[in-house]
Design an enzyme around this catalytic site. Structure first.
Site, PDB file in Angstrom:
ATOM      1  N   THR A   1      -8.923   1.202 -10.323  1.00  0.00           N
ATOM      2  CA  THR A   1      -8.205  -0.258  -9.751  1.00  0.00           C
ATOM      3  C   THR A   1      -8.439  -1.166 -10.662  1.00  0.00           C
ATOM      4  O   THR A   1      -9.032  -1.269 -11.465  1.00  0.00           O
ATOM      5  CB  THR A   1      -8.837  -0.550  -8.234  1.00  0.00           C
ATOM      6  OG1 THR A   1      -8.700   0.712  -7.549  1.00  0.00           O
ATOM      7  CG2 THR A   1      -8.240  -1.567  -7.659  1.00  0.00           C
TER       8      THR A   1
ATOM      9  N   GLY B   1     -13.738   0.469  -5.898  1.00  0.00           N
ATOM     10  CA  GLY B   1     -13.829   1.396  -4.602  1.00  0.00           C
ATOM     11  C   GLY B   1     -14.542   0.770  -3.584  1.00  0.00           C
ATOM     12  O   GLY B   1     -14.211  -0.497  -3.458  1.00  0.00           O
TER      13      GLY B   1
ATOM     14  N   ASP C   1      -7.805   8.274   0.134  1.00  0.00           N
ATOM     15  CA  ASP C   1      -8.445   7.132   0.969  1.00  0.00           C
ATOM     16  C   ASP C   1      -8.583   7.357   2.319  1.00  0.00           C
ATOM     17  O   ASP C   1      -9.176   6.713   3.175  1.00  0.00           O
ATOM     18  CB  ASP C   1      -7.983   5.839   0.546  1.00  0.00           C
ATOM     19  CG  ASP C   1      -8.494   5.207  -0.705  1.00  0.00           C
ATOM     20  OD1 ASP C   1      -9.545   5.742  -1.306  1.00  0.00           O
ATOM     21  OD2 ASP C   1      -8.278   4.199  -1.181  1.00  0.00           O
TER      22      ASP C   1
ATOM     23  N   THR D   1      -3.723  -0.786  -7.649  1.00  0.00           N
ATOM     24  CA  THR D   1      -4.314   0.497  -7.818  1.00  0.00           C
ATOM     25  C   THR D   1      -3.515   1.732  -7.911  1.00  0.00           C
ATOM     26  O   THR D   1      -2.517   1.755  -7.395  1.00  0.00           O
ATOM     27  CB  THR D   1      -5.746   0.737  -6.639  1.00  0.00           C
ATOM     28  OG1 THR D   1      -6.384   1.771  -6.975  1.00  0.00           O
ATOM     29  CG2 THR D   1      -4.592   1.067  -5.293  1.00  0.00           C
TER      30      THR D   1
ATOM     31  N   ARG E   1       0.852  -1.315  -0.017  1.00  0.00           N
ATOM     32  CA  ARG E   1       0.033   0.068  -0.021  1.00  0.00           C
ATOM     33  C   ARG E   1       0.767   1.283   0.049  1.00  0.00           C
ATOM     34  O   ARG E   1       1.801   1.379   0.764  1.00  0.00           O
ATOM     35  CB  ARG E   1      -1.084  -0.177   1.077  1.00  0.00           C
ATOM     36  CG  ARG E   1      -1.849   1.063   1.274  1.00  0.00           C
ATOM     37  CD  ARG E   1      -3.029   0.874   0.633  1.00  0.00           C
ATOM     38  NE  ARG E   1      -4.185   1.539   0.703  1.00  0.00           N
ATOM     39  CZ  ARG E   1      -5.274   1.984  -0.133  1.00  0.00           C
ATOM     40  NH1 ARG E   1      -5.156   1.601  -1.168  1.00  0.00           N
ATOM     41  NH2 ARG E   1      -6.201   2.591   0.275  1.00  0.00           N
TER      42      ARG E   1
HETATM   43  N1  GLY Z   1      -8.426   3.172  -3.658  1.00  0.00           N
HETATM   44  C1  GLY Z   1      -9.065   2.047  -3.596  1.00  0.00           C
HETATM   45  C2  GLY Z   1      -8.952   1.211  -2.339  1.00  0.00           C
HETATM   46  O1  GLY Z   1      -7.956   1.068  -1.833  1.00  0.00           O
HETATM   47  O2  GLY Z   1      -9.853   0.675  -1.886  1.00  0.00           O
END
Ligand code: GLY
Length: 597
Positions: free
Chosen positions: A419, A505, A459, A437, A131
């Site tokens: 994504t 999303g 996010d 993503t 991430r």
């Molecule tokens: N940006 C999409 C997710 O990480 O859920």
């Protein structure tokens, strides 16, 4: 461009196995004359065959290996690796490198990803967290103006402020180091060749560029690539990306140090910090410090299966798991019964209430992860929706077992879909599920060295507190924003039976949960399961997929007390069922295919 323009006509025939639904589906959707795949005319025979199978609404079957992803050129690259004895980790590297070129709006070197790995030799499951991270200079009020007001979503997204340290390159390298067999540089070569020779712009990419013209043209480098001669790149036109080829060549030769340090890192930072009108705070130190984190998978029991995926900072596995763990307490064998969707919808609302209160990066905030997945807790939550009843009037977070006494406010972050998802099984029996993503379509819209930079920091919650309590998913330096990405591997008696995931999303969670139910509970084949129309409930409103037979639920769900919103629901589910043979399904709402042998 509407959703229907992107749908192949196979959507007609593969919604549901139940005759009533199938007939409704046939009545509801007219065949499309133009399947929108002309950009894929020069594909290999295997890819052409895969497109035809998808068009017919059938799963692709194979015995040895399979790869499913969002673009045929990327799937071809992965298939070539697998056919030559590569592992699922090797194939992922090739697939991701090509996706970053041919589907740049969704994922790439400038983004982040989560990966779930089932290791055939050890029988163990591992998850890798690639991430994006918040820069060390970020503060909890990153997305507030000087008066403490939250920024408008796109004011935050477009530019440098939303850019987190990318994780995808290091995740590719880490997975390859752990589980790869092929030569690292060779795996990047298909993408390098395509970037140099040019690739045919897909209908989806062309439509996405044209549909985002104003934002994409705010920055000179982005405009120059996506609007050569001032016009949006056209479907089927040949697009070259020599800067991307050069970036990959450096990563091929020197590993990802070439990305996280030195001139590429300096260019990324300069692009973020000099973004006109909305500069960010990313530094070369943030890039140099980036690391992939191995985390324990989160698994929840559903019937005879274990549904395993990515734990915090993703909310994916816990929320998918809570939905399935709650409805595990009921019989719901009829997908045509509105009460089935009441159970699934309210289970989802309960899970999303817990998600909003408790779920965030557990390296920064204590999280009741065990308590949230505890079958006894989920049975208690299930008791709230038992009986032939109407929709829950109020939904509140529960009180899972927890050894902390902290109180959290409810999250107020915004997530819009982009994504991409990759599912792979290799000839050694390993399985890989990876959702990848750059957050919003085209991310921050900043383009450097041939790739787009993410806007993943949006996010996070834009607010720091709610009702006086701190929000778990607030921005903090070095923290990873909560995700909904749900790369999933389902096992039975310890062996994998389903590899699945989706973009979309926070609706990802509903898409994945529904498809798991459709395949494992209702017996649909994997293509039918991913094609089935969507009915998704997160916060009370029932989203029902427009142009499909699901619209027939509008009245019954309204009568049960839900507000219903008929709308496009643009998933990108890619799944492999593992039984006597491998069986692959690619979402008809997007351009992906499955190839296997
Ligand atoms: N940006 C999409 C997710 O990480 O859920």
């Amino acid at each position: 461009m509407t959703l229907r323009h992107l749908l192949p006509s196979c959507l007609l025939t593969m919604f549901l196995v139940t005759p009533g639904f199938a007939q409704q589906a046939a009545d509801a959707v007219e065949p499309e004359e133009d399947t929108g795949i002309s950009a894929f005319e020069n594909l290999t025979d295997a890819a052409q065959e895969a497109l035809a199978v998808k068009e017919a609404g059938e799963p692709v079957t194979a015995e040895e290996w399979m790869v499913v992803a969002a673009n045929p050129l990327a799937v071809e690259a992965g298939a070539d690796v697998l056919a030559n004895g590569g592992t699922a980790a090797d194939a992922m590297v090739a697939v991701q490198a090509v996706l970053g070129l041919v589907e740049p709006q969704s994922s790439g070197l400038g983004g982040g990803a989560f990966l779930v790995w089932y290791d055939a030799a050890s029988g163990e499951m591992t998850t890798l967290d690639g991430r994006e991270t918040a820069p060390l200079a970020a503060s909890p009020t990153l997305f507030q103006d000087e008066n403490g007001e939250r920024l408008e979503f796109f004011d935050a997204v477009v530019g440098g402020l939303s850019v987190g340290t990318p994780g995808t390159p290091k995740l590719m390298e880490d997975a390859h180091r752990r589980w790869g067999r092929a030569n690292w540089g060779d795996l990047l070569q298909p993408a390098i060749t395509l970037a140099e020779d040019g690739f045919a712009v897909s209908p989806r990419m062309a439509a996405a560029v044209a549909g985002d013209a104003e934002r994409l043209q705010r920055f000179a480098a982005t405009a120059a690539y996506f609007f050569p001669d001032g016009e949006p790149v056209a479907e089927g036109s040949i697009l070259q990306n020599p800067d991307y080829a050069d970036t990959l060549r450096q990563i091929a030769a020197m590993g990802t140090d070439a990305f996280y340090t030195g001139p590429i890192a300096e260019d990324i930072v300069a692009t973020v910090r000099n973004a006109d009108g909305n500069p960010g705070v990313l530094s070369t130190l943030d890039l140099a410090l980036y690391n992939v984190i191995e985390r324990d998978p989160v698994c929840v029991a559903f019937r005879v299966y274990e549904v395993c995926g990515m734990g915090p900072p993703s909310s994916g596995a816990l929320t998918v798991g809570q939905i399935l763990g709650i409805i595990d307490n009921f019989d719901f064998d009829d997908p045509e019964d509105p009460n089935t969707w009441r159970l699934i919808g309210d289970a989802s609302r309960l899970a999303f209430a817990d998600r909003g209160r408790y779920m965030a990066d557990s390296d920064f905030v204590p999280m009741p992860t065990q308590g949230l997945a505890d079958p006894a807790y989920l049975e208690e939550r299930a008791s709230l929706i038992e009986g032939d009843s109407v929709a829950l009037a109020e939904v509140a977070p529960g009180e899972p077992e927890w050894d902390h006494a902290q109180l959290w406010g409810d999250d107020v972050s915004i997530e819009l879909p982009s994504t991409s998802h990759i599912s792979i099984v290799d000839s050694y029996g390993n399985a890989l599920s990876m959702t990848t993503t750059i957050e919003n379509g085209f991310g921050s819209r900043l383009f450097v060295r041939g790739f787009l930079l993410n806007n993943e920091l949006t996010d996070f919650s834009f607010s720091t507190h709610s009702d006086g309590y701190p929000i778990a998913n607030r921005v903090e330096p070095g923290k990873r924003p909560r995700s909904s990405m749900s790369p999933t591997i389902v096992t039975e008696d310890g062996a994998p039976v389903l590899v699945i995931g989706s973009p979309g999303g926070s609706r990802i969670i509903g898409y994945v949960a529904k498809s798991i139910i459709a395949h494992l509970e209702w017996g649909m084949d994997v293509q039918q399961a991913v094609s089935m129309p969507h009915l998704v409930n997160r916060f009370g409103t029932y989203d029902v997929e427009e142009g499909t037979d699901a619209v027939a639920f509008e009245t019954p769900l309204t009568e049960l007390g839900y507000e219903v919103n008929v709308r496009g629901l643009n998933s990108g589910l890619h799944a492999i069922a593992i039984g006597k043979e491998l069986s692959g399904g690619a979402d008809p709402r997007r351009e992906g295919i499955a190839i296997g042998d």
